[in-house]
Design an enzyme around this catalytic site. Structure first.
Site, PDB file in Angstrom:
ATOM      1  N   LYS A 229       0.842  -1.203   0.000  1.00 55.42           N
ATOM      2  CA  LYS A 229       0.000   0.000   0.000  1.00 55.42           C
ATOM      3  C   LYS A 229       0.878   1.254   0.000  1.00 55.42           C
ATOM      4  O   LYS A 229       0.619   2.213  -0.720  1.00 55.42           O
ATOM      5  CB  LYS A 229      -0.929  -0.007   1.228  1.00 55.42           C
TER       6      LYS A 229
ATOM      7  N   ASP B  49     -10.608   3.360   4.446  1.00 55.17           N
ATOM      8  CA  ASP B  49     -11.110   2.021   4.122  1.00 55.17           C
ATOM      9  C   ASP B  49     -12.625   1.999   3.888  1.00 55.17           C
ATOM     10  O   ASP B  49     -13.170   0.984   3.452  1.00 55.17           O
ATOM     11  CB  ASP B  49     -10.778   1.048   5.267  1.00 55.17           C
TER      12      ASP B  49
ATOM     13  N   GLN C 272      -4.264  -0.992   9.741  1.00 57.33           N
ATOM     14  CA  GLN C 272      -4.166  -2.328   9.134  1.00 57.33           C
ATOM     15  C   GLN C 272      -4.734  -3.388  10.074  1.00 57.33           C
ATOM     16  O   GLN C 272      -4.328  -3.492  11.230  1.00 57.33           O
ATOM     17  CB  GLN C 272      -2.689  -2.623   8.792  1.00 57.33           C
TER      18      GLN C 272
END
Ligand code: NAD
Length: 295
Positions: free
Chosen positions: A53, A120, A97
């Site tokens: 990422k 997200d 994460q």
């Protein structure tokens, strides 16, 4: 002939567009989007994802604000950090994460991220917006994996209206938002899950079959209608023996070798949905940045 949907290529196209957009935004506002990446502990898979990422974000011109924290960090201290990032001007997106260590409540942490910085798209407010908004794009922060799947479907240039879709999996991060997105494309959507009866029969009726199960190669040839579009979200590591040695291999939820010839289009694993997920994270960060500029 079956079309193999190339997630790497589509993700590269999306990144190229974002890169250009960020160059233009920088020229106009002298700022670039910032993404705070919060990793807790050293789970190997998380490190791989965070690295990928971060690399992709930098490639398109997004600034990374890196926070790699000790496994033992308390829930309270993590909440404090997120609140600080919520107020930090150069941070437009916050990514925590997952999975988190057991002593930290995942939902509390996700709810602490300011909805405007929810890279997200997991915050309840954004989940609600996704559910009630009329369209799928504009300035919505949408969960990355299902949005990536939608972009792949759109890329096929087939009319999605009225298509029968079966989504296998009802998770908050894939199955449910996937169903919401496709409902808004006017598909007829069925969500299947671990308690669904006669799953293979149900799947055989699908024009579009989306597998987000986490069970290696569960979807077999006789689950798939001739000419169906098959999107394989699953990422499963299995043990295989090669040249007398035990190795591991990544496979999807679909038995690719069987299903490929039956589908009109199919995503491979790896190189399918995975790269799109990361590209859509960069899209969300850029959208959050633009939303802030327009406020
Ligand atoms: P999850 O475990 O949260 O959900 C799995 C879902 O599958 C559940 O709703 C469950 O009811 C259903 N299920 C389990 N066993 C079943 C069975 N035998 N028959 C029918 N349904 C069954 O998983 P998730 O987070 O939604 O992820 C699903 C898969 O997608 C995993 O392999 C995960 O690694 C992968 N994934 C990939 C990406 C990507 O970027 N490619 C992103 C997220 C998740």
């Amino acid at each position: 002939m079956t079309k193999v949907i190339n997630g790497k290529e589509l993700a590269q196209d999306l990144r190229n567009k974002l890169k250009e957009e960020i160059i233009n935004l920088k020229a106009k506002y002298n700022k670039v989007p910032g993404l705070a990446v919060v990793q807790i502990g050293n789970v190997a898979a998380s490190s791989v994802y965070v690295k990928a990422k971060t690399k992709s974000a930098k490639e398109v011109g997004i600034e990374i604000i890196d926070h790699h924290l000790d496994q033992e960090i308390s829930e309270l201290n993590l909440i404090k950090l997120i609140k600080k990032l919520n107020n930090q001007d150069n941070v437009n997106g916050i990514l925590v994460q997952l999975p988190l260590p057991n002593h930290i409540n995942e939902q509390i942490i996700l709810d602490t991220i300011h909805p405007d910085k929810d890279a997200d798209g997991f915050h309840p407010l954004n989940v609600g917006k996704l559910s009630i908004s009329a369209t799928n794009d504009e300035n919505l922060l949408i969960p990355c994996t299902p949005y990536g799947c939608l972009l792949m479907l759109r890329g096929l240039n087939v009319d999605l209206k009225g298509k029968n879709v079966v989504v296998i999996g009802r998770s908050n991060i894939v199955g449910k938002p996937m169903a919401q997105l496709l409902l808004k494309e006017s598909c007829t959507v069925t969500i299947a899950h671990s308690k669904t009866k006669e799953l293979s029969k149900l799947c055989r009726d699908a024009d579009i079959l989306i597998a987000a199960v986490g069970r290696p190669e569960i979807v077999r040839e006789d689950w798939v209608k001739n000419g169906a579009i098959v999107i394989d979200v699953g990422i499963n590591r299995i043990d295989i023996e090669e040249d007398g040695k035990l190795k591991t291999k990544l496979v999807g939820d679909v038995l690719y070798s069987e299903v490929e010839s039956k589908a009109s289009a199919i995503t491979p694993v790896p190189g399918g949905v995975g790269p799109m997920t990361i590209a859509c994270l960069l899209r969300n960060t850029t959208i959050a940045f633009k939303n802030k500029l327009s406020n």
